[in-house]
Scaffold this active site. Sequence first.
Site, PDB file in Angstrom:
ATOM      1  N   ARG A  97       0.816  -1.217   0.000  1.00 38.11           N
ATOM      2  CA  ARG A  97       0.000   0.000   0.000  1.00 38.11           C
ATOM      3  C   ARG A  97       0.852   1.272   0.000  1.00 38.11           C
ATOM      4  O   ARG A  97       0.315   2.379  -0.048  1.00 38.11           O
ATOM      5  CB  ARG A  97      -0.900   0.040   1.237  1.00 38.11           C
ATOM      6  N   TYR A 100       0.564   4.335  -2.325  1.00 42.87           N
ATOM      7  CA  TYR A 100      -0.493   5.288  -2.002  1.00 42.87           C
ATOM      8  C   TYR A 100      -0.177   6.042  -0.706  1.00 42.87           C
ATOM      9  O   TYR A 100      -0.057   7.266  -0.709  1.00 42.87           O
ATOM     10  CB  TYR A 100      -1.808   4.529  -1.876  1.00 42.87           C
ATOM     11  N   ASP A 101       0.015   5.275   0.383  1.00 39.51           N
ATOM     12  CA  ASP A 101       0.221   5.897   1.707  1.00 39.51           C
ATOM     13  C   ASP A 101       1.409   6.853   1.703  1.00 39.51           C
ATOM     14  O   ASP A 101       1.316   7.987   2.155  1.00 39.51           O
ATOM     15  CB  ASP A 101       0.530   4.838   2.775  1.00 39.51           C
ATOM     16  N   VAL A 142     -15.780  -1.598  -0.278  1.00 36.52           N
ATOM     17  CA  VAL A 142     -16.641  -2.529   0.435  1.00 36.52           C
ATOM     18  C   VAL A 142     -18.129  -2.207   0.276  1.00 36.52           C
ATOM     19  O   VAL A 142     -18.941  -3.115   0.079  1.00 36.52           O
ATOM     20  CB  VAL A 142     -16.215  -2.635   1.926  1.00 36.52           C
ATOM     21  N   GLY A 162     -13.870 -10.045   9.216  1.00 31.22           N
ATOM     22  CA  GLY A 162     -14.927  -9.030   9.209  1.00 31.22           C
ATOM     23  C   GLY A 162     -14.986  -8.206  10.482  1.00 31.22           C
ATOM     24  O   GLY A 162     -15.873  -7.374  10.654  1.00 31.22           O
ATOM     25  N   THR A 165     -12.739  -2.552  11.380  1.00 29.66           N
ATOM     26  CA  THR A 165     -13.765  -1.497  11.372  1.00 29.66           C
ATOM     27  C   THR A 165     -13.432  -0.388  10.370  1.00 29.66           C
ATOM     28  O   THR A 165     -12.273  -0.143  10.049  1.00 29.66           O
ATOM     29  CB  THR A 165     -13.918  -0.833  12.762  1.00 29.66           C
ATOM     30  N   ARG A 232     -10.447   2.047  11.944  1.00 25.07           N
ATOM     31  CA  ARG A 232     -10.353   3.394  11.378  1.00 25.07           C
ATOM     32  C   ARG A 232     -11.573   4.211  11.779  1.00 25.07           C
ATOM     33  O   ARG A 232     -12.695   3.852  11.509  1.00 25.07           O
ATOM     34  CB  ARG A 232     -10.241   3.327   9.867  1.00 25.07           C
TER      35      ARG A 232
HETATM   36  N1  UDP Z   1     -13.545  -5.397   2.264  1.00 29.43           N
HETATM   37  C1  UDP Z   1     -14.264  -6.583   2.352  1.00 29.43           C
HETATM   38  N2  UDP Z   1     -14.886  -7.049   1.228  1.00 29.43           N
HETATM   39  C2  UDP Z   1     -14.852  -6.384   0.035  1.00 29.43           C
HETATM   40  C3  UDP Z   1     -14.133  -5.175  -0.054  1.00 29.43           C
HETATM   41  C4  UDP Z   1     -13.477  -4.703   1.082  1.00 29.43           C
HETATM   42  O1  UDP Z   1     -14.332  -7.211   3.427  1.00 29.43           O
HETATM   43  O2  UDP Z   1     -15.459  -6.878  -0.935  1.00 29.43           O
HETATM   44  C5  UDP Z   1     -12.901  -4.871   3.492  1.00 29.43           C
HETATM   45  C6  UDP Z   1     -11.442  -4.480   3.317  1.00 29.43           C
HETATM   46  O3  UDP Z   1     -10.589  -5.591   3.560  1.00 29.43           O
HETATM   47  C7  UDP Z   1     -11.288  -3.392   4.374  1.00 29.43           C
HETATM   48  C8  UDP Z   1     -12.671  -2.741   4.416  1.00 29.43           C
HETATM   49  O4  UDP Z   1     -13.573  -3.685   3.846  1.00 29.43           O
HETATM   50  O5  UDP Z   1     -11.014  -3.949   5.646  1.00 29.43           O
HETATM   51  C9  UDP Z   1     -12.735  -1.441   3.631  1.00 29.43           C
HETATM   52  O6  UDP Z   1     -12.162  -1.666   2.374  1.00 29.43           O
HETATM   53  P1  UDP Z   1     -12.238  -0.607   1.191  1.00 29.43           P
HETATM   54  O7  UDP Z   1     -11.421  -1.135   0.054  1.00 29.43           O
HETATM   55  O8  UDP Z   1     -13.650  -0.264   0.939  1.00 29.43           O
HETATM   56  O9  UDP Z   1     -11.549   0.703   1.786  1.00 29.43           O
HETATM   57  P2  UDP Z   1     -10.140   0.907   2.563  1.00 29.43           P
HETATM   58  O10 UDP Z   1     -10.541   1.386   3.900  1.00 29.43           O
HETATM   59  O11 UDP Z   1      -9.381  -0.387   2.626  1.00 29.43           O
HETATM   60  O12 UDP Z   1      -9.437   1.949   1.751  1.00 29.43           O
END
Ligand code: UDP
Length: 235
Positions: A97, A100-101, A142, A162, A165, A232
Site C-alpha cells: 500500500r 499510495y500511503d 466494500v 470481518g 472497522t 479506522r
Molecule cells: N472489504 C471486504 N470485502 C470487500 C471489499 C473490502 O471485506 O469486498 C474490506 C477491506 O478488507 C477493508 C474494508 O472492507 O477492511 C474497507 O475496504 P475498502 O477497500 O472499501 O476501503 P479501505 O478502507 O481499505 O481503503
Amino acid sequence: TRNNFTFIQHDVTRELPLLGRVDYIFHLASPASVVDYQKYPEETALVNSQGTQMLLKYAKTYSAQFLFASTSEIYGDPLEHPQKETYWGNVNPNGVRACYDESKRFGEMMTMQYVRTHDLDARIIRIFNTYGPRMRKTDGRVVSNFINQALEERPLTIYGDGKQTRSFCYVSDLVDGIMKAMFSLKTKGEVFNLGNPEEYQVIELAKKIKTMTQSQSSIVFNDLPKDDPTRRQPN
Ligand code: UDP
C-alpha cells in the site's frame, strides 16, 4: 466547454497549460480505491508526489488557494484510536500500500513546505471512507461490492474475519467538508480529517446491507489483503 465550464484532460505530473487566471486548486488527482492503486502503483506514487509539487508550483504562479486531498491511509494501521489530525501514523514504508500511503505523506509534506517556504494559502484534508450515489459499480470498495453482491444474490465477500472497522461518510457531507476547508477563513496551513465518526465492523455492514436489500446472499470469508488497517475512525 459548456456553461462557463471547461474540462481539460491533463496529466498533472507534466507541465500544466497556462491559463488567464486561477483562484483555487483542488488536487484530487489520484486513484483512491485499493484495487485501482494496486493496478497503477507507480502512477499513483507519482501523481501524489511529483503531481502535487507540479500543482503547488502552479498555485504559487497564480497566487491561488490550494487544497490537497490526502487520506486516512496516511495513518496506516493506526495505534491511536480514534485518529486525531496530530497523530503521525503507523505506516509500512515499502509494503503493497506504500505507493499510495507514502506518496500521500510526501504530498502532505510538500504542501506544508509550500505554506512555510512560499507562504502559499494551502490546506490538507484527509478523506476517510466515503460512499454514495455515482460511485462506480466496479470501484472495488466494500460498500459498492456488498450492495452489488446483495442485489445480484451473489455471496458477500468479507476479507478476513470481518471484525476490522471502518467509518463511512456520505458523499454530500464530504463535499460540504471539502468546500469548508477551502473557503473558510483561517484554514491556511491546517489539516482536517473529513469523515463520519460512527464506526462499524465490516461484518455488521454486510448484515445491514443484506437486511436492507432483503437479499438471500450468503456471506463468505476470503483472505485479508496485506496491510489492511484493523481500525479506522476519525476524531
Ligand atoms: N472489504 C471486504 N470485502 C470487500 C471489499 C473490502 O471485506 O469486498 C474490506 C477491506 O478488507 C477493508 C474494508 O472492507 O477492511 C474497507 O475496504 P475498502 O477497500 O472499501 O476501503 P479501505 O478502507 O481499505 O481503503
